[in-house]
Design a protein around this motif. Structure first.
Motif, PDB file in Angstrom:
ATOM      1  N   ALA A  57       0.821  -1.218   0.000  1.00 28.30           N
ATOM      2  CA  ALA A  57       0.000   0.000   0.000  1.00 28.30           C
ATOM      3  C   ALA A  57       0.851   1.262   0.000  1.00 28.30           C
ATOM      4  CB  ALA A  57      -0.933   0.001   1.217  1.00 28.30           C
ATOM      5  N   GLN A  58       2.082   1.162   0.495  1.00 29.22           N
ATOM      6  CA  GLN A  58       2.968   2.329   0.544  1.00 29.22           C
ATOM      7  C   GLN A  58       3.916   2.398  -0.653  1.00 29.22           C
ATOM      8  OE1 GLN A  58       3.025   0.263   3.733  1.00 29.22           O
ATOM      9  NE2 GLN A  58       1.106   1.355   4.023  1.00 29.22           N
ATOM     10  N   ARG A  59       3.852   1.415  -1.531  1.00 29.74           N
ATOM     11  CA  ARG A  59       4.865   1.296  -2.587  1.00 29.74           C
ATOM     12  C   ARG A  59       4.879   2.483  -3.539  1.00 29.74           C
ATOM     13  NH1 ARG A  59       5.700  -4.319  -5.744  1.00 29.74           N
ATOM     14  NH2 ARG A  59       6.331  -4.872  -3.629  1.00 29.74           N
ATOM     15  N   GLU A  60       3.710   2.920  -4.013  1.00 25.07           N
ATOM     16  CA  GLU A  60       3.681   3.987  -5.018  1.00 25.07           C
ATOM     17  C   GLU A  60       4.187   5.303  -4.445  1.00 25.07           C
ATOM     18  OE1 GLU A  60       3.685   5.428  -8.624  1.00 25.07           O
ATOM     19  OE2 GLU A  60       3.197   3.328  -8.158  1.00 25.07           O
ATOM     20  N   LEU A  61       3.801   5.606  -3.184  1.00 22.99           N
ATOM     21  CA  LEU A  61       4.294   6.834  -2.561  1.00 22.99           C
ATOM     22  C   LEU A  61       5.804   6.759  -2.366  1.00 22.99           C
ATOM     23  CD1 LEU A  61       3.659   9.575  -1.335  1.00 22.99           C
ATOM     24  CD2 LEU A  61       3.257   8.451   0.848  1.00 22.99           C
ATOM     25  N   LEU A  62       6.302   5.593  -2.019  1.00 29.39           N
ATOM     26  CA  LEU A  62       7.741   5.412  -1.853  1.00 29.39           C
ATOM     27  C   LEU A  62       8.466   5.639  -3.171  1.00 29.39           C
ATOM     28  CD1 LEU A  62       9.739   4.652   0.341  1.00 29.39           C
ATOM     29  CD2 LEU A  62       9.306   2.244  -0.166  1.00 29.39           C
ATOM     30  N   ARG A  63       7.870   5.192  -4.258  1.00 30.08           N
ATOM     31  CA  ARG A  63       8.459   5.439  -5.573  1.00 30.08           C
ATOM     32  C   ARG A  63       8.532   6.933  -5.861  1.00 30.08           C
ATOM     33  NH1 ARG A  63       6.052   3.287 -11.412  1.00 30.08           N
ATOM     34  NH2 ARG A  63       7.833   3.943 -12.678  1.00 30.08           N
ATOM     35  N   LEU A 113      18.982   7.558   0.184  1.00 28.30           N
ATOM     36  CA  LEU A 113      19.346   6.331   0.883  1.00 28.30           C
ATOM     37  C   LEU A 113      18.168   5.775   1.677  1.00 28.30           C
ATOM     38  CD1 LEU A 113      22.959   7.138   2.192  1.00 28.30           C
ATOM     39  CD2 LEU A 113      22.333   5.417   0.503  1.00 28.30           C
ATOM     40  N   GLY A 114      17.414   6.657   2.318  1.00 32.11           N
ATOM     41  CA  GLY A 114      16.263   6.209   3.103  1.00 32.11           C
ATOM     42  C   GLY A 114      15.190   5.570   2.241  1.00 32.11           C
ATOM     43  N   ALA A 115      14.870   6.225   1.122  1.00 35.44           N
ATOM     44  CA  ALA A 115      13.837   5.695   0.234  1.00 35.44           C
ATOM     45  C   ALA A 115      14.312   4.404  -0.433  1.00 35.44           C
ATOM     46  CB  ALA A 115      13.470   6.736  -0.816  1.00 35.44           C
ATOM     47  N   ALA A 116      15.569   4.390  -0.880  1.00 37.93           N
ATOM     48  CA  ALA A 116      16.096   3.196  -1.550  1.00 37.93           C
ATOM     49  C   ALA A 116      16.151   2.002  -0.598  1.00 37.93           C
ATOM     50  CB  ALA A 116      17.480   3.488  -2.120  1.00 37.93           C
ATOM     51  N   SER A 117      16.501   2.268   0.652  1.00 37.66           N
ATOM     52  CA  SER A 117      16.553   1.186   1.636  1.00 37.66           C
ATOM     53  C   SER A 117      15.190   0.522   1.810  1.00 37.66           C
ATOM     54  CB  SER A 117      17.055   1.730   2.975  1.00 37.66           C
ATOM     55  OG  SER A 117      17.064   0.715   3.950  1.00 37.66           O
ATOM     56  N   LEU A 118      14.135   1.329   1.859  1.00 32.51           N
ATOM     57  CA  LEU A 118      12.783   0.776   1.999  1.00 32.51           C
ATOM     58  C   LEU A 118      12.348   0.035   0.734  1.00 32.51           C
ATOM     59  CD1 LEU A 118      11.148   3.793   3.860  1.00 32.51           C
ATOM     60  CD2 LEU A 118      11.483   1.504   4.803  1.00 32.51           C
ATOM     61  N   LEU A 119      12.705   0.568  -0.425  1.00 35.03           N
ATOM     62  CA  LEU A 119      12.376  -0.122  -1.669  1.00 35.03           C
ATOM     63  C   LEU A 119      13.077  -1.477  -1.752  1.00 35.03           C
ATOM     64  CD1 LEU A 119      12.468   2.853  -4.200  1.00 35.03           C
ATOM     65  CD2 LEU A 119      10.463   1.474  -3.636  1.00 35.03           C
ATOM     66  N   LEU A 120      14.337  -1.530  -1.314  1.00 33.95           N
ATOM     67  CA  LEU A 120      15.072  -2.796  -1.360  1.00 33.95           C
ATOM     68  C   LEU A 120      14.551  -3.781  -0.328  1.00 33.95           C
ATOM     69  CD1 LEU A 120      18.757  -1.793  -2.137  1.00 33.95           C
ATOM     70  CD2 LEU A 120      16.868  -2.311  -3.662  1.00 33.95           C
ATOM     71  N   GLU A 121      14.026  -3.276   0.769  1.00 31.69           N
ATOM     72  CA  GLU A 121      13.376  -4.172   1.734  1.00 31.69           C
ATOM     73  C   GLU A 121      12.199  -4.869   1.073  1.00 31.69           C
ATOM     74  OE1 GLU A 121      10.586  -3.464   5.526  1.00 31.69           O
ATOM     75  OE2 GLU A 121      12.606  -2.640   5.761  1.00 31.69           O
ATOM     76  N   GLN A 122      11.436  -4.125   0.282  1.00 31.66           N
ATOM     77  CA  GLN A 122      10.322  -4.743  -0.444  1.00 31.66           C
ATOM     78  C   GLN A 122      10.827  -5.714  -1.509  1.00 31.66           C
ATOM     79  OE1 GLN A 122       6.948  -2.594  -1.716  1.00 31.66           O
ATOM     80  NE2 GLN A 122       6.969  -1.100  -0.062  1.00 31.66           N
ATOM     81  N   ALA A 123      11.864  -5.305  -2.255  1.00 39.18           N
ATOM     82  CA  ALA A 123      12.405  -6.177  -3.300  1.00 39.18           C
ATOM     83  C   ALA A 123      12.959  -7.470  -2.719  1.00 39.18           C
ATOM     84  CB  ALA A 123      13.496  -5.445  -4.079  1.00 39.18           C
ATOM     85  N   GLY A 124      13.521  -7.391  -1.510  1.00 43.38           N
ATOM     86  CA  GLY A 124      14.134  -8.547  -0.877  1.00 43.38           C
ATOM     87  C   GLY A 124      13.144  -9.586  -0.401  1.00 43.38           C
ATOM     88  N   ARG A 125      11.865  -9.268  -0.414  1.00 41.42           N
ATOM     89  CA  ARG A 125      10.854 -10.263  -0.024  1.00 41.42           C
ATOM     90  C   ARG A 125      10.628 -11.293  -1.125  1.00 41.42           C
ATOM     91  NH1 ARG A 125       7.156  -5.332   2.172  1.00 41.42           N
ATOM     92  NH2 ARG A 125       8.403  -4.899   4.040  1.00 41.42           N
ATOM     93  N   ARG A 126      11.122 -11.013  -2.304  1.00 39.62           N
ATOM     94  CA  ARG A 126      11.083 -11.969  -3.399  1.00 39.62           C
ATOM     95  C   ARG A 126      12.375 -12.771  -3.357  1.00 39.62           C
ATOM     96  NH1 ARG A 126      13.421 -11.881  -8.193  1.00 39.62           N
ATOM     97  NH2 ARG A 126      14.093  -9.738  -7.918  1.00 39.62           N
TER      98      ARG A 126
END
Length: 460
Positions: free
Chosen positions: A46-52, A66-79
């Motif tokens: 639900a937060q993905r688009e705003l994070l983008r 760095l803060g935004a990229a870290s959260l995006l990679l946390e999502q990517a790492g679930r795959r």
């Protein structure tokens, strides 16, 4: 806006933040608050688009990048790293784009500062690692740049080693993890990766040393020159596969990529022998010696209700020497195919397929609420059921040990089939004994069996 004081206030804080969405690209404090709130809320889909949006808006502010990229990679790492990216456009790609732009925007001083350019480059390496093998060279370059800025950052050596491990460069991965160990000490993740890479390289002594550091009672199997740990329970491995061209009745779409689950007899915590065949087009099969990663990527619910961890394939260490022959059959009496095993030479195994495949689905990866139809069955999800096929149609695989005499086996096979209420096609047997005429007849029989099964189903 003030930060929420309790979990109960997160929802209202999120709604208030969305009400000021237009200000997020220009108000630094509000952007910082948004990143913190996304983390507090679990950093979900639900937060993905705003994070983008945040990642794209603040590339001139390296801290926010760095803060935004870290959260995006946390999502990517679930795959799982064994899953091919379903699309080019996703959290890892967005992070990589923002990190590149942020690096390009640095002045000379920040461009030489390990805290700035080094951290951005290392995170870019990780983002590109999640983007798949196609970004391998760029990922290597990013890690190299980070380490050149500060060779004493053990975590950057470790991340570079993860990239090399997943790309099959086990020499480089071992060396990078040794560098990480020198700087970070005997940390568990580093020791695990050293043991995995040592096993891949045939460095039995080094693998055993690392397992012992982890408290695993390992020894060297001198007959194989490999590490060995006794009494490990059977485990599950998943491997990407596709519907084979010979299967005309599968309800899974043609060329569907999915994960097949196979049982493994472990010889150590990261390598062992495949104990069940694959039934689709897959790189591994019964009897292969394989290597897997130490972090499970799923859990499989067995018929007894137990959850068994599922591990991802890393490498084939040695192909098995068994003959692994697919067959298709129509049973006129239940159990007739399974009973073949008792009439065949010792060591021959008869496996019957249940079409149980974990569908590789974009909505699953994204975390979007959705339902699967009959063509999208998850083989590792609790309560999943096999895809229905006509009751009398059976697919399977015959496992014939290498030492079995094929001429004698052919006679035993013909006799066993004749004595049972089945129609069965096994073309690979006749290919192996060099009988082209019978091979062609078996292929024709295969098509006939499938056609009859489809006609029976249409009438049902």
């Amino acid at each position: 806006m003030n930060p929420p004081e309790s979990t109960h206030e997160l929802d209202s804080a999120w709604k208030a933040l969305l009400g000021r969405r237009s200000q997020l690209s220009s108000d630094e404090k509000l952007a910082e608050l948004a990143l913190g709130l996304i983390g507090e809320m679990g950093n979900g889909f639900a937060q993905r688009e705003l994070l983008r949006e945040l990642a794209g808006a603040w590339t001139r502010n390296w801290r926010l990048t760095l803060g935004a990229a870290s959260l995006l990679l946390e999502q990517a790492g679930r795959r799982g790293m064994d899953e091919p990216p379903l699309r080019e456009d996703g959290p890892a790609t967005w992070a990589a784009e923002a990190l590149r732009r942020s690096l390009d925007a640095l002045d000379d001083a920040d461009g030489k500062d390990p805290e700035v350019a080094g951290n951005l480059s290392a995170m870019l390496g990780n983002a590109l690692r999640f983007c798949g093998p196609g970004k391998d060279a760029e990922a290597q370059e990013a890690f190299t740049r980070a380490i050149e800025l500060d060779p004493e950052r053990g975590e950057w050596w470790y991340d570079a080693g993860l990239l090399d491990k997943w790309r099959g460069r086990f020499d480089d991965a071992y060396a990078a993890n040794e560098q990480a160990r020198m700087r970070l000490g005997d940390q568990r993740p580093v020791l695990w990766n050293l043991a995995i890479c040592a096993t891949a390289l045939g460095k039995a002594e080094e693998a055993v040393d690392n397992w012992e550091q982890l408290g695993v009672p390992a020894r060297i199997d001198r007959s194989r020159g490999m590490p060995f740990v006794a009494n490990l329970p059977p485990m599950l491995l998943r491997v990407l596969s596709r519907t084979p061209a010979t299967d005309a009745t599968s309800q899974l779409p043609d060329k569907t990529v999915g994960f097949e689950l196979v049982w493994i007899a472990p010889l150590s915590p990261c390598h062992g022998v495949v104990q069940s065949p694959t039934f689709r087009d897959a790189p591994i099969d019964y009897g292969d010696l394989v290597l897997w990663d130490g972090a499970p990527v799923a859990a499989h619910q067995t018929s007894t209700g137990n959850a068994v961890p599922v591990f991802p394939l890393l490498e084939i260490l040695r192909p098995g020497d068994e003959r692994r022959w697919p067959f298709v059959a129509l049973e006129r009496e239940p159990g007739a195919v399974r009973s073949l095993e008792e009439a065949l030479p010792e060591g021959v195994r008869v496996f019957i397929q249940q079409e149980r495949v974990e569908h590789h689905c974009a909505a699953c990866e994204a975390g979007e609420p959705h339902e699967h139809g009959a063509e999208s069955v998850s083989g590792s999800a609790a309560g999943s059921a096999p895809v229905p096929v006509p009751a009398s149609l059976l697919r399977g695989k015959l496992i014939v040990p290498f030492g079995v005499n094929l001429t004698e086996f052919r006679e035993a096979w013909k006799s066993a089939v004749k004595a049972r209420a089945i129609s069965i096609a096994l073309p690979a047997l006749y290919e192996a004994v060099g009988d082209p005429k019978q091979t062609g007849q078996e292929h024709q029989a295969w098509r006939g069996i499938e056609g009859k099964a489809l006609r029976q189903k249409a009438r049902a």
